[in-house]
Design an enzyme around this catalytic site. Structure first.
Site, PDB file in Angstrom:
ATOM      1  N   TYR A  18       0.842  -1.194   0.000  1.00 29.38           N
ATOM      2  CA  TYR A  18       0.000   0.000   0.000  1.00 29.38           C
ATOM      3  C   TYR A  18       0.879   1.246   0.000  1.00 29.38           C
ATOM      4  O   TYR A  18       0.648   2.191  -0.752  1.00 29.38           O
ATOM      5  CB  TYR A  18      -0.892  -0.018   1.246  1.00 29.38           C
ATOM      6  CG  TYR A  18      -2.032   0.957   1.214  1.00 29.38           C
ATOM      7  CD1 TYR A  18      -3.247   0.631   0.615  1.00 29.38           C
ATOM      8  CD2 TYR A  18      -1.908   2.219   1.794  1.00 29.38           C
ATOM      9  CE1 TYR A  18      -4.289   1.529   0.595  1.00 29.38           C
ATOM     10  CE2 TYR A  18      -2.957   3.118   1.777  1.00 29.38           C
ATOM     11  CZ  TYR A  18      -4.148   2.765   1.174  1.00 29.38           C
ATOM     12  OH  TYR A  18      -5.185   3.671   1.144  1.00 29.38           O
ATOM     13  N   LYS A  38       9.292  -6.342  -6.881  1.00 30.93           N
ATOM     14  CA  LYS A  38       9.005  -7.220  -5.749  1.00 30.93           C
ATOM     15  C   LYS A  38       9.770  -8.510  -6.023  1.00 30.93           C
ATOM     16  O   LYS A  38       9.278  -9.412  -6.705  1.00 30.93           O
ATOM     17  CB  LYS A  38       7.499  -7.486  -5.654  1.00 30.93           C
ATOM     18  CG  LYS A  38       7.082  -8.442  -4.548  1.00 30.93           C
ATOM     19  CD  LYS A  38       6.852  -7.734  -3.239  1.00 30.93           C
ATOM     20  CE  LYS A  38       6.301  -8.713  -2.205  1.00 30.93           C
ATOM     21  NZ  LYS A  38       5.943  -8.063  -0.944  1.00 30.93           N
ATOM     22  N   ASP A  47       1.232  -9.092  -4.559  1.00 36.28           N
ATOM     23  CA  ASP A  47       1.412  -7.671  -4.247  1.00 36.28           C
ATOM     24  C   ASP A  47       1.760  -6.871  -5.496  1.00 36.28           C
ATOM     25  O   ASP A  47       1.308  -5.734  -5.664  1.00 36.28           O
ATOM     26  CB  ASP A  47       2.524  -7.496  -3.204  1.00 36.28           C
ATOM     27  CG  ASP A  47       2.139  -8.069  -1.854  1.00 36.28           C
ATOM     28  OD1 ASP A  47       0.937  -8.134  -1.565  1.00 36.28           O
ATOM     29  OD2 ASP A  47       3.033  -8.440  -1.082  1.00 36.28           O
TER      30      ASP A  47
END
Length: 200
Positions: A18, A38, A47
């Protein structure tokens, strides 16, 4: 030389992705090329997919996408996948030449193991980027955040700041949250970078 930031967390579910999405959205309109990376993803939904969807950012990469929602070391073992840090190092070497800035997000907390004698802080150190630590704003965060900062620094990793990520029901103006930020900053001497608002 490419610039970057390693987004680490005090634990699982503290809001690293987030926070990454928010930070990425702040500089999305710049002329430079920006990568969200990531390196290790454990579990679904991914994610990286979340960040790509919420920011509409195209330059998103992931080296190891594992299905098991667990600590990376367990997911690698369960899925019989060998972790090779050289694979990530090689990707970063190329990416640093291609991109002006890289947001690199860890998995879980800073002490979570990836392989034998290699954890998330080692991955942050491998990146060569300073760490921005994401923490929960409420009760318990002083202990978790200070321990995370101590561990990162003990491994020679620069912690450039910490922030609180948005969570349902959190009052960032509450006296507990405000004191948590001030206390962590005072004890650790690491800058509090603010709180991430709710994204629309």
């Amino acid at each position: 030389m490419s610039r970057g930031l390693f987004i680490a967390g005090t634990g699982t579910g503290v809001g690293k992705s987030y926070a990454s999405a928010f930070l990425l959205s702040l500089i999305n309109g710049t002329k430079g090329r920006i990568l969200y990376y990531k390196p290790i993803q454990c579990g679904k939904p991914a994610d990286a997919a979340f960040v790509k969807k919420i920011t509409k950012h195209k330059d998103v990469a992931c080296t190891y996408s594992l299905k098991t929602p667990s600590s990376p070391h367990f997911a690698f073992e369960k899925e019989k996948t060998k972790f090779d840090k050289k694979k990530i190092a090689s990707f970063l070497k190329t990416a640093k030449k291609q991109y002006d800035f890289i947001f690199m997000e860890g998995a879980g907390g800073v002490r979570v193991p990836i392989a034998r004698n290699f954890d998330m802080t080692d991955l942050a150190k491998l990146s060569g980027f300073p760490v921005l630590l994401v923490a929960e704003p409420g009760l318990g965060t002083i202990n978790h955040t200070l321990l995370s900062i101590d561990y990162l620094q003990s491994k020679g990793v620069e912690v450039c700041g910490f922030l609180f990520s948005w969570k349902e029901g959190t009052d960032f103006n509450g006296e507990l949250v405000i004191d948590n930020a001030k206390t962590i900053e005072r004890i650790s001497k690491v800058k509090f970078c603010g709180a991430i608002p709710k994204l629309s």
